[in-house]
Enzyme design. Structure first.
Site, PDB file in Angstrom:
ATOM      1  N   CYS A  64      22.744  12.745  71.519  1.00 47.54           N
ATOM      2  CA  CYS A  64      23.982  11.963  71.447  1.00 47.54           C
ATOM      3  C   CYS A  64      23.817  10.577  72.064  1.00 47.54           C
ATOM      4  CB  CYS A  64      25.109  12.691  72.174  1.00 47.54           C
ATOM      5  SG  CYS A  64      25.403  14.375  71.598  1.00 47.54           S
ATOM      6  N   SER A  80      34.876  24.126  72.908  1.00 44.78           N
ATOM      7  CA  SER A  80      34.207  23.022  72.240  1.00 44.78           C
ATOM      8  C   SER A  80      35.015  22.624  71.024  1.00 44.78           C
ATOM      9  CB  SER A  80      32.805  23.462  71.806  1.00 44.78           C
ATOM     10  OG  SER A  80      32.296  22.601  70.824  1.00 44.78           O
TER      11      SER A  80
END
Length: 573
Positions: free
Chosen positions: A66, A485
């Protein structure tokens, strides 16, 4: 990279009398010669001391895909600030990976990292006397952390999203891997197939590719007005993303000239815009937690009731993963979120007069945005929504008297009644799911995972993915004082408050108790009498803390309830 930005107002007028209110205290005058002496070796020239200083807060690291490319974006932001007449100063902060730590003790540090990152940006910006800053985030927690720091410091600043990852082979992403693990346990995925999914799901840099937490937060921060138009919907590896970073550096210089700070942008209406966009995109439940925290930092009164109020009039329009079909990169191909925002504005669902970091209003930013292509299927028309109201349902009842957050898209139905299967912590629940002990009709209770009790409020992606991988997503519910999540889907309820560690009703549930989750009445009900609950409470004792030293112990002492954003400065002063 090209200078200039069509979104920035031109000819803004004469330079303000003092556009170096903070850096001048650090570098001006005879007495500050030692400060200047230390800055020469970092790249300062004499003429730089008369320029506004713009910090570039980079969350680059090789901890996770990321953030592995953000150093290049930070360099572009520095260039943009320098060429706009300021002096950029690059600095780093930490990040941790939710996807890597998921299902392990390390996940306890995930939400904690939001506070560490916000604190560190505040610390550097305050200590070094930056007149403004760019904050670049690329993973779930460093993004709201950047926005929290912007709100706290209230200096001209712009957020840059690091961008989304491209899909892996066969349009896979990280959730494909988690669900393959569940399939492997069920015997439907072989060792060879699991290995192939594992090796091909993550092709390179960028944040997880569905409308998971990273893309949810990028979109909501853009809707808040804290990032430049389009920043939330760009591929991590693209010229558009480098240009966005460059433009952000220039935009901060412009905000300094105009005297525009986050407090001029972050209003109650701006947060309603962010909630609206999050709902329309079918965004993550973490959006609730993080928007509450950003609002707290901005001193804006935002509560769970605001999500319910806004949610009654805003439909779900985006057919995005995890519940839907499409990835963020595919939404980017048809225009990103700007056409959606224009559609919502035309329907009266956004406040168009909110100021943004362009120096213009939201409505002005959207005025020339083109509509989506007629043939696209990702964003539904208002006349044919996926769900007529919000998928983020705030539940209350005797099991969650202070509130809980459910992600109910309608795919899994609107009501679930089942029998409780209780587990102390994620690991115990995961083992039972993998061993086939959890059956259809169960409501899996995962407790002592709240902000204080975890500590750190771990995400339950591993259990929900295992349930889905075993083909029980519509037949098993999961309820927790932890969180989820953005990749979780199914009948899931998190953020149950008060949490178990504080003696909340979730601590008193026993195996076999009947629980009803009703999205239409917005209730979560434990079918046990008040008298029986009182008897159980009298026999209940709090477990020992997970640790009594270090970061997690400090966090557990300071953190507020999930219903208040799980912030660490709620009760200070």
């Amino acid at each position: 990279l090209t200078a200039g930005n069509k979104d920035l107002p031109q000819n803004v007028g004469n330079k303000m009398a003092n556009d170096r209110p903070y850096s001048s205290l650090v570098v001006d005058g005879v007495e500050q010669a030692p400060s200047r002496a230390m800055l020469y070796p970092t790249g300062f020239k004499t003429e730089d001391f008369s320029k506004p200083q713009i910090g570039i807060a980079s969350t680059w690291s090789m901890v996770t895909p990321c953030n592995m490319h953000i150093n290049e974006l930070a360099d572009a932001a520095c260039m943009g600030a320098d060429e706009a007449g300021a002096k950029a100063v690059l600095f780093n902060t930490i990040t941790v990976s939710d996807g890597i730590s998921m299902g392990t003790p390390g996940m306890r540090y995930s939400l904690v990292s939001r506070e560490v990152i916000a604190d560190s940006i505040e610390t550097v910006v305050g200590a070094q006397g930056f007149d403004g800053f760019v904050a670049i985030g690329g993973c779930d927690k460093n993004m709201p952390a950047c926005a929290i720091a912007m709100a706290r410091m209230d200096r001209p600043s712009v957020f840059v999203y690091g961008g989304t990852i491209l899909p892996g082979a066969e349009r896979r992403d990280i959730v494909s891997v988690f669900e393959a693990v569940g399939g492997h346990a069920a015997g439907t995925v072989s060792d060879i197939e699991l290995k192939e999914v594992e090796e091909t799901a993550i092709p390179g840099p960028g944040s997880c590719g569905g409308m998971y937490t990273a893309n949810t937060m990028a979109s909501s921060i853009e809707a808040l007005g804290l990032s430049l138009p389009g920043s939330s919907a760009q591929n991590a590896i693209s010229q558009d993303k480098k240009q966005d970073s460059y433009n952000a550096g220039a935009a901060v210089r412009n905000l300094i000239k105009l005297g525009i700070k986050p407090s001029d942008i972050l209003s109650k209406e701006a947060f309603e815009n962010a909630i609206t966009v999050t709902i329309a995109l079918e965004g993550s439940t973490n959006g609730v937690l993080h928007l509450l925290a950003i609002a707290h930092a901005a001193n804006i009164p935002l509560t769970l009731e605001d999500f319910s109020r806004v949610g009654k009039r805003v439909p779900v329009l985006a057919d995005m993963r995890p519940a839907g079909q499409y990835a963020m990169s595919e939404l980017i191909e048809i225009g990103g979120i700007q056409p959606l925002m224009k559609m919502l504005l035309a329907e009266g669902l956004l406040h168009g007069d909110c100021l943004t970091v362009t120096g213009k209003t939201l409505a002005e930013n959207l005025a020339d945005v083109e509509d989506y292509p007629a043939e696209q299927k990702i964003i539904r028309p208002m006349s044919n929504p996926i769900k007529k109201d919000s998928h983020l349902v705030i539940l209350r009842g005797n099991l969650a008297p202070e509130g809980a957050v459910a992600k109910i898209t309608g795919h899994e139905g609107l009501k679930f009644t089942g029998s409780a299967r209780c587990f102390h912590g994620e690991e115990a629940a995961m083992a039972a799911i993998m061993d086939g002990q959890v059956q259809k009709g169960d409501v899996v209770i995962v407790r002592y995972e709240g902000p204080k009790g975890g500590p750190g409020m771990r995400e339950m992606l591993s259990p929900t993915s295992a349930i889905n991988g075993r083909g029980m997503s519509q037949d098993v519910a999961l309820l927790t004082d932890g969180r989820f999540s953005g990749g979780s889907h199914g009948f899931v309820v998190g953020h149950v408050t008060p949490e178990a560690h504080l003696g909340g009703p979730i601590a008193l549930v026993e195996d076999g108790d009947t629980i009803t989750i009703d999205a239409e009445t917005q209730e979560v009900i434990l079918d046990v009498s008040d008298e029986v609950l009182a008897q159980r409470r009298a026999q209940w004792t709090a477990p020992k803390p997970y640790t009594e030293r270090g970061t997690l112990a400090k966090y557990a002492q300071l953190v507020s309830s999930a219903s208040e954003g799980a912030v660490t400065d709620k009760y200070l002063g």
